[in-house]
Scaffold this motif. Structure first.
Motif, PDB file in Angstrom:
ATOM      1  N   LYS A   1      53.424 109.025  50.280  1.00 60.04           N
ATOM      2  CA  LYS A   1      53.190 110.236  49.516  1.00 60.04           C
ATOM      3  C   LYS A   1      53.998 111.390  50.107  1.00 60.04           C
ATOM      4  O   LYS A   1      54.482 111.313  51.234  1.00 60.04           O
ATOM      5  CB  LYS A   1      51.706 110.588  49.511  1.00 60.04           C
ATOM      6  CG  LYS A   1      50.792 109.451  49.065  1.00 60.04           C
ATOM      7  CD  LYS A   1      49.329 109.840  49.178  1.00 60.04           C
ATOM      8  CE  LYS A   1      48.420 108.670  48.828  1.00 60.04           C
ATOM      9  NZ  LYS A   1      46.985 109.029  48.892  1.00 60.04           N
ATOM     10  N   GLY A   2      54.109 112.461  49.347  1.00 56.64           N
ATOM     11  CA  GLY A   2      54.810 113.637  49.833  1.00 56.64           C
ATOM     12  C   GLY A   2      55.252 114.517  48.692  1.00 56.64           C
ATOM     13  O   GLY A   2      55.450 114.051  47.565  1.00 56.64           O
TER      14      GLY A   2
ATOM     15  N   GLU B   1      52.309 109.840  54.669  1.00 56.08           N
ATOM     16  CA  GLU B   1      52.770 111.110  54.122  1.00 56.08           C
ATOM     17  C   GLU B   1      54.074 111.505  54.793  1.00 56.08           C
ATOM     18  O   GLU B   1      54.190 111.452  56.028  1.00 56.08           O
ATOM     19  CB  GLU B   1      51.745 112.216  54.322  1.00 56.08           C
ATOM     20  CG  GLU B   1      52.167 113.534  53.684  1.00 56.08           C
ATOM     21  CD  GLU B   1      51.123 114.614  53.797  1.00 56.08           C
ATOM     22  OE1 GLU B   1      51.238 115.619  53.076  1.00 56.08           O
ATOM     23  OE2 GLU B   1      50.193 114.452  54.614  1.00 56.08           O
TER      24      GLU B   1
END
Length: 209
Positions: free
Chosen positions: A32-33, A199
């Protein structure tokens, strides 16, 4: 195991990623990010499409030392794929099938299951973004890769196509293929559950679950 060590990626003097060490064990991994955090840059490097410093090793195969052997074991579908507009979907799939040592039967099966057959012989320059995405995703499943990286695999796809991709991931995961994917949409459903989530933030990658 897909392992990164002393990994650094810069654009000129701008350091984008600095990852001292990161190990992806076999399984399904969700990265994710925020937009611009470096997810796609990381994936391009892991796929051997962008230069970097440090080491990336898939089991015993080092990307820098043995790029051809490495790329046989790892496939990749970009977030917004582009191809030469004069080539058809069939041309692209046949070309990558040779590179990935895939059987013709596998090409035909992927065309059929993803609904590519209806437009496969048309130039890709006439394709919608969803059509291009399906071709890119089909390419990612060619051969017998140990790892498949999917960058935003759900964008531009309708619900039916999203379900087909989820089924492909599930079936291939059960057969032993590992996955790394990034998506802004909820990708954890009844067919797929990520083993770990990460992340990308502050120029590095951290495990969050």
């Amino acid at each position: 195991m897909l392992a990164l060590k002393s990994f650094r990626k810069s654009f000129g003097d701008n350091l984008v990623l600095d990852i001292p060490e990161l190990n992806f064990a076999p399984g399904i991994h969700w990265v994710k990010g925020k937009n611009g955090s470096g997810k796609s840059t990381l994936f391009n490097c892991l796929a051997g499409l962008s230069p970097f410093t440090g080491e990336v090793v898939l089991n015993d195969v080092n990307l820098h030392k043995s790029p051809q052997a490495y790329k046989l074991r790892l496939n990749y579908s970009q977030s917004e794929p582009t191809f030469p507009e004069f080539l058809s979907g069939s041309d692209l799939l046949d070309y990558f099938a040779q590179l990935k040592q895939a059987l013709p039967e596998q090409v035909s099966e992927l065309k059929q299951s993803l609904g590519i057959s209806d437009y496969a012989d048309r130039p890709s320059g006439t394709y919608s973004s969803g059509m291009l995405k399906k071709v890119s995703l089909a390419i990612a499943f060619l051969g017998q890769p140990d790892w498949i990286i999917l960058d935003e695999p759900l964008i531009t796809l309708d619900k039916e196509a999203q379900d087909l991709i989820a089924e492909l991931i599930s079936n291939n995961s059960q057969a032993g293929t590992s996955f790394i994917f990034a998506t802004h949409q909820d990708f954890e459903n009844t067919k797929i559950k990520a083993n770990h989530s990460y992340e990308v933030n502050n120029k590095t990658v951290s495990i969050i679950s």
